[in-house]
Write a protein that holds these residues in place. Sequence first.
Motif, PDB file in Angstrom:
ATOM      1  N   ALA A   5      29.382  12.639  44.865  1.00 51.71           N
ATOM      2  CA  ALA A   5      30.055  11.340  44.943  1.00 51.71           C
ATOM      3  C   ALA A   5      30.624  10.939  43.584  1.00 51.71           C
ATOM      4  O   ALA A   5      31.755  10.442  43.500  1.00 51.71           O
ATOM      5  CB  ALA A   5      29.090  10.279  45.466  1.00 51.71           C
ATOM      6  N   LEU A   6      29.856  11.169  42.519  1.00 51.31           N
ATOM      7  CA  LEU A   6      30.336  10.814  41.183  1.00 51.31           C
ATOM      8  C   LEU A   6      31.532  11.679  40.782  1.00 51.31           C
ATOM      9  O   LEU A   6      32.528  11.171  40.248  1.00 51.31           O
ATOM     10  CB  LEU A   6      29.213  10.959  40.160  1.00 51.31           C
ATOM     11  CG  LEU A   6      29.561  10.581  38.726  1.00 51.31           C
ATOM     12  CD1 LEU A   6      29.976   9.114  38.636  1.00 51.31           C
ATOM     13  CD2 LEU A   6      28.396  10.854  37.800  1.00 51.31           C
ATOM     14  N   SER A   7      31.456  12.974  41.056  1.00 52.54           N
ATOM     15  CA  SER A   7      32.586  13.857  40.754  1.00 52.54           C
ATOM     16  C   SER A   7      33.828  13.416  41.510  1.00 52.54           C
ATOM     17  O   SER A   7      34.926  13.373  40.948  1.00 52.54           O
ATOM     18  CB  SER A   7      32.246  15.301  41.119  1.00 52.54           C
ATOM     19  OG  SER A   7      31.281  15.830  40.253  1.00 52.54           O
ATOM     20  N   ASP A   8      33.655  13.101  42.788  1.00 52.78           N
ATOM     21  CA  ASP A   8      34.786  12.665  43.598  1.00 52.78           C
ATOM     22  C   ASP A   8      35.372  11.357  43.060  1.00 52.78           C
ATOM     23  O   ASP A   8      36.587  11.199  43.006  1.00 52.78           O
ATOM     24  CB  ASP A   8      34.346  12.501  45.055  1.00 52.78           C
ATOM     25  CG  ASP A   8      35.343  13.062  46.033  1.00 52.78           C
ATOM     26  OD1 ASP A   8      36.115  13.964  45.650  1.00 52.78           O
ATOM     27  OD2 ASP A   8      35.359  12.594  47.187  1.00 52.78           O
ATOM     28  N   ALA A   9      34.517  10.435  42.651  1.00 56.49           N
ATOM     29  CA  ALA A   9      34.999   9.162  42.102  1.00 56.49           C
ATOM     30  C   ALA A   9      35.809   9.394  40.829  1.00 56.49           C
ATOM     31  O   ALA A   9      36.870   8.786  40.636  1.00 56.49           O
ATOM     32  CB  ALA A   9      33.825   8.225  41.827  1.00 56.49           C
ATOM     33  N   VAL A  10      35.341  10.288  39.964  1.00 55.03           N
ATOM     34  CA  VAL A  10      36.070  10.600  38.730  1.00 55.03           C
ATOM     35  C   VAL A  10      37.426  11.219  39.065  1.00 55.03           C
ATOM     36  O   VAL A  10      38.454  10.860  38.472  1.00 55.03           O
ATOM     37  CB  VAL A  10      35.234  11.547  37.829  1.00 55.03           C
ATOM     38  CG1 VAL A  10      36.065  12.114  36.691  1.00 55.03           C
ATOM     39  CG2 VAL A  10      34.018  10.817  37.291  1.00 55.03           C
ATOM     40  N   TRP A 124      30.840   9.131  52.813  1.00 61.79           N
ATOM     41  CA  TRP A 124      30.830  10.489  53.358  1.00 61.79           C
ATOM     42  C   TRP A 124      29.643  11.279  52.822  1.00 61.79           C
ATOM     43  O   TRP A 124      28.888  11.885  53.574  1.00 61.79           O
ATOM     44  CB  TRP A 124      32.153  11.183  53.024  1.00 61.79           C
ATOM     45  CG  TRP A 124      32.131  12.650  53.274  1.00 61.79           C
ATOM     46  CD1 TRP A 124      32.121  13.640  52.348  1.00 61.79           C
ATOM     47  CD2 TRP A 124      32.108  13.307  54.544  1.00 61.79           C
ATOM     48  NE1 TRP A 124      32.100  14.868  52.956  1.00 61.79           N
ATOM     49  CE2 TRP A 124      32.086  14.691  54.310  1.00 61.79           C
ATOM     50  CE3 TRP A 124      32.106  12.850  55.860  1.00 61.79           C
ATOM     51  CZ2 TRP A 124      32.056  15.629  55.321  1.00 61.79           C
ATOM     52  CZ3 TRP A 124      32.083  13.792  56.876  1.00 61.79           C
ATOM     53  CH2 TRP A 124      32.055  15.151  56.605  1.00 61.79           C
ATOM     54  N   PHE A 125      29.472  11.282  51.494  1.00 62.84           N
ATOM     55  CA  PHE A 125      28.392  12.067  50.906  1.00 62.84           C
ATOM     56  C   PHE A 125      27.016  11.495  51.253  1.00 62.84           C
ATOM     57  O   PHE A 125      26.060  12.256  51.445  1.00 62.84           O
ATOM     58  CB  PHE A 125      28.584  12.222  49.398  1.00 62.84           C
ATOM     59  CG  PHE A 125      29.688  13.173  49.057  1.00 62.84           C
ATOM     60  CD1 PHE A 125      29.603  14.510  49.401  1.00 62.84           C
ATOM     61  CD2 PHE A 125      30.830  12.733  48.417  1.00 62.84           C
ATOM     62  CE1 PHE A 125      30.623  15.400  49.104  1.00 62.84           C
ATOM     63  CE2 PHE A 125      31.856  13.610  48.113  1.00 62.84           C
ATOM     64  CZ  PHE A 125      31.752  14.948  48.454  1.00 62.84           C
TER      65      PHE A 125
END
Length: 167
Positions: A5-10, A124-125
Amino acid sequence: MAVCALSDAVLIAAGVLGTGALITAAPAAVVVLRYVGAAFLVTYGIMAARRALRPQSLITNDGPANDGGAKRGVAAAVTTVLALTWLNPHVYLDIALLGSIASAQGTPLQWWFGAGAMLGSILWFCSLGFGARFLRGFFAKPLSWRFLDGGIAVTMVALGAGLALGA
């Protein structure tokens, strides 16, 4: 789940900030990423095929009595998730796509678009992570893991071949 989720947000924030334009401006970098990503996906697919074809590879010596087992398991999982996320050339195409959609919304609305995309990603995650407990019984059987690894192998090799061939 949090790493994804953090990677996707970045990555979504990068798209909204206009990184998509930089990616579009450097087509040679995209080509290099495409081949590196293809090699990574095919290698990962081959590793999954080996696990599926060799059931003994699903058994580890790292049990609860071995303190290093859980730490290595978490580190390996996080490393794999980061590699699958950041080495995936498709993610950079997604950044360009999200960036162009966000910029079409206009300056104040592009940030709302980005926030909505991030919220959707987080949901989603979280759904995947919390929903996995319902499959715990199914994946308690080694045969289930062999089927999953077989599916992963086919999918990763097909994606890698598609990237390498430019499909």
